[in-house]
Design a protein around this motif. Structure first.
Motif, PDB file in Angstrom:
ATOM      1  N   GLU A   1       0.829  -1.202   0.000  1.00 43.10           N
ATOM      2  CA  GLU A   1       0.000   0.000   0.000  1.00 43.10           C
ATOM      3  C   GLU A   1       0.868   1.259   0.000  1.00 43.10           C
ATOM      4  OE1 GLU A   1      -3.068   2.333  -0.549  1.00 43.10           O
ATOM      5  OE2 GLU A   1      -3.132   0.147  -0.669  1.00 43.10           O
ATOM      6  N   GLU A   2       1.970   1.223   0.728  1.00 42.47           N
ATOM      7  CA  GLU A   2       2.889   2.372   0.731  1.00 42.47           C
ATOM      8  C   GLU A   2       3.427   2.621  -0.676  1.00 42.47           C
ATOM      9  OE1 GLU A   2       5.153   5.507   2.512  1.00 42.47           O
ATOM     10  OE2 GLU A   2       3.439   4.363   3.229  1.00 42.47           O
ATOM     11  N   VAL A   3       3.796   1.560  -1.382  1.00 47.53           N
ATOM     12  CA  VAL A   3       4.277   1.715  -2.759  1.00 47.53           C
ATOM     13  C   VAL A   3       3.168   2.259  -3.649  1.00 47.53           C
ATOM     14  CG1 VAL A   3       5.027   0.439  -4.813  1.00 47.53           C
ATOM     15  CG2 VAL A   3       6.133   0.031  -2.622  1.00 47.53           C
ATOM     16  N   ARG A   4       1.961   1.764  -3.473  1.00 48.31           N
ATOM     17  CA  ARG A   4       0.832   2.279  -4.271  1.00 48.31           C
ATOM     18  C   ARG A   4       0.636   3.781  -4.020  1.00 48.31           C
ATOM     19  NH1 ARG A   4      -1.580  -2.758  -2.446  1.00 48.31           N
ATOM     20  NH2 ARG A   4      -1.696  -4.184  -4.196  1.00 48.31           N
ATOM     21  N   GLU A   5       0.751   4.203  -2.764  1.00 43.32           N
ATOM     22  CA  GLU A   5       0.596   5.622  -2.444  1.00 43.32           C
ATOM     23  C   GLU A   5       1.705   6.457  -3.088  1.00 43.32           C
ATOM     24  OE1 GLU A   5      -1.954   7.195  -0.936  1.00 43.32           O
ATOM     25  OE2 GLU A   5      -2.924   5.239  -1.051  1.00 43.32           O
ATOM     26  N   ILE A   6       2.919   5.945  -3.054  1.00 43.01           N
ATOM     27  CA  ILE A   6       4.034   6.653  -3.699  1.00 43.01           C
ATOM     28  C   ILE A   6       3.775   6.751  -5.196  1.00 43.01           C
ATOM     29  CG2 ILE A   6       6.505   6.526  -4.258  1.00 43.01           C
ATOM     30  CD1 ILE A   6       6.867   5.244  -1.425  1.00 43.01           C
ATOM     31  N   MET A   7       3.297   5.656  -5.797  1.00 40.41           N
ATOM     32  CA  MET A   7       2.994   5.664  -7.226  1.00 40.41           C
ATOM     33  C   MET A   7       1.934   6.709  -7.555  1.00 40.41           C
ATOM     34  SD  MET A   7       3.119   1.534  -7.853  1.00 40.41           S
ATOM     35  CE  MET A   7       2.031   1.582  -9.239  1.00 40.41           C
ATOM     36  N   LYS A   8       0.923   6.834  -6.698  1.00 47.03           N
ATOM     37  CA  LYS A   8      -0.127   7.834  -6.916  1.00 47.03           C
ATOM     38  C   LYS A   8       0.440   9.248  -6.858  1.00 47.03           C
ATOM     39  CE  LYS A   8      -3.894   5.079  -5.043  1.00 47.03           C
ATOM     40  NZ  LYS A   8      -4.828   4.951  -3.914  1.00 47.03           N
ATOM     41  N   GLU A   9       1.413   9.484  -5.978  1.00 50.39           N
ATOM     42  CA  GLU A   9       2.029  10.808  -5.877  1.00 50.39           C
ATOM     43  C   GLU A   9       2.816  11.140  -7.136  1.00 50.39           C
ATOM     44  OE1 GLU A   9       4.413  10.629  -2.366  1.00 50.39           O
ATOM     45  OE2 GLU A   9       2.682  10.514  -1.049  1.00 50.39           O
ATOM     46  N   VAL A  10       3.469  10.145  -7.709  1.00 48.42           N
ATOM     47  CA  VAL A  10       4.309  10.360  -8.882  1.00 48.42           C
ATOM     48  C   VAL A  10       3.479  10.458 -10.148  1.00 48.42           C
ATOM     49  CG1 VAL A  10       6.141   9.348 -10.299  1.00 48.42           C
ATOM     50  CG2 VAL A  10       6.303   9.260  -7.815  1.00 48.42           C
ATOM     51  N   ALA A  11       2.480   9.598 -10.313  1.00 48.24           N
ATOM     52  CA  ALA A  11       1.701   9.505 -11.548  1.00 48.24           C
ATOM     53  C   ALA A  11       0.970  10.792 -11.938  1.00 48.24           C
ATOM     54  CB  ALA A  11       0.718   8.342 -11.462  1.00 48.24           C
TER      55      ALA A  11
END
Length: 148
Positions: A101-111
Motif C-alpha cells: 500500500e505504501e508503494v501504491r501511495e508513492i505511485m499515486k504521488e508520482v503519476a
C-alpha cells in the motif's frame, strides 16, 4: 492474500516508479517515503538506499544515448523490483499489505505529474500476458495466466 497474485504486480511497478523518482528533482517527500520503506527503519540502511537512488539517477544521466539509457533502465528497474521482493519476503501478510500500500501511495504521488500521453513504462518484464492501464493518477494491472 497470495504473494504472487497480489503483490508481484506491485513489485513489477516498483522499478519504473523508482526510476521516475531517481531522475526527477521534485517528489522529495515521495523519495523519503521510499527510503524509509526500503530502509526498514535503520538509519544506515536508509542512507544506503538514498545513495542507491542517487546512483540510479546518475547512471541514467550518464548513459550516452537512448540505447544505453534503455539498458540502464531495465537493469535498475529489475534491481529495485528484486529489492522490493527481498523487503517483502520476511514480512507477515499484514506487513506485506502495508508495504504494498505504501508503494501504491508513492505511485499515486508520482503519476499525477504526467500529462496525458506522457506515461512511459520501461524495464518491466511480464512472463505472462498482461494489461496495464494508467490514467488520472491511478493504475490497474491485470495478469493473465496461471498463478504460480
Amino acid at each position: 492474500m497470495s504473494f504472487i497474485s497480489d503483490l508481484a504486480p506491485v513489485a513489477a511497478l516498483v522499478g519504473p516508479t523508482v526510476l521516475q523518482l531517481a531522475v526527477t528533482d521534485g517528489y522529495q517527500t515521495s523519495k523519503e517515503r521510499l527510503v524509509r520503506l526500503f530502509g526498514r527503519g535503520e538509519a544506515e540502511r536508509e542512507n544506503a538506499v538514498r545513495d542507491s537512488l542517487e546512483g540510479t539517477g546518475a547512471a541514467l544521466a550518464a548513459a550516452p544515448d537512448e540505447e544505453a539509457r534503455e539498458r540502464v533502465r531495465a537493469e535498475h528497474a529489475q534491481r529495485w523490483e528484486d529489492e522490493f521482493i527481498q523487503l517483502l519476503l520476511p514480512l507477515g501478510a499484514a506487513e506485506r499489505r502495508r508495504a504494498a500500500e505504501e508503494v501504491r501511495e508513492i505511485m499515486k504521488e508520482v503519476a499525477p505529474s504526467t500529462r496525458s500521453g506522457d506515461i512511459s513504462i520501461s524495464g518491466v518484464t511480464f512472463n505472462e500476458r498482461a494489461n496495464i492501464q494508467v490514467g488520472n493518477g491511478g493504475y490497474q494491472v491485470n495478469n493473465f495466466g496461471a498463478a504460480g
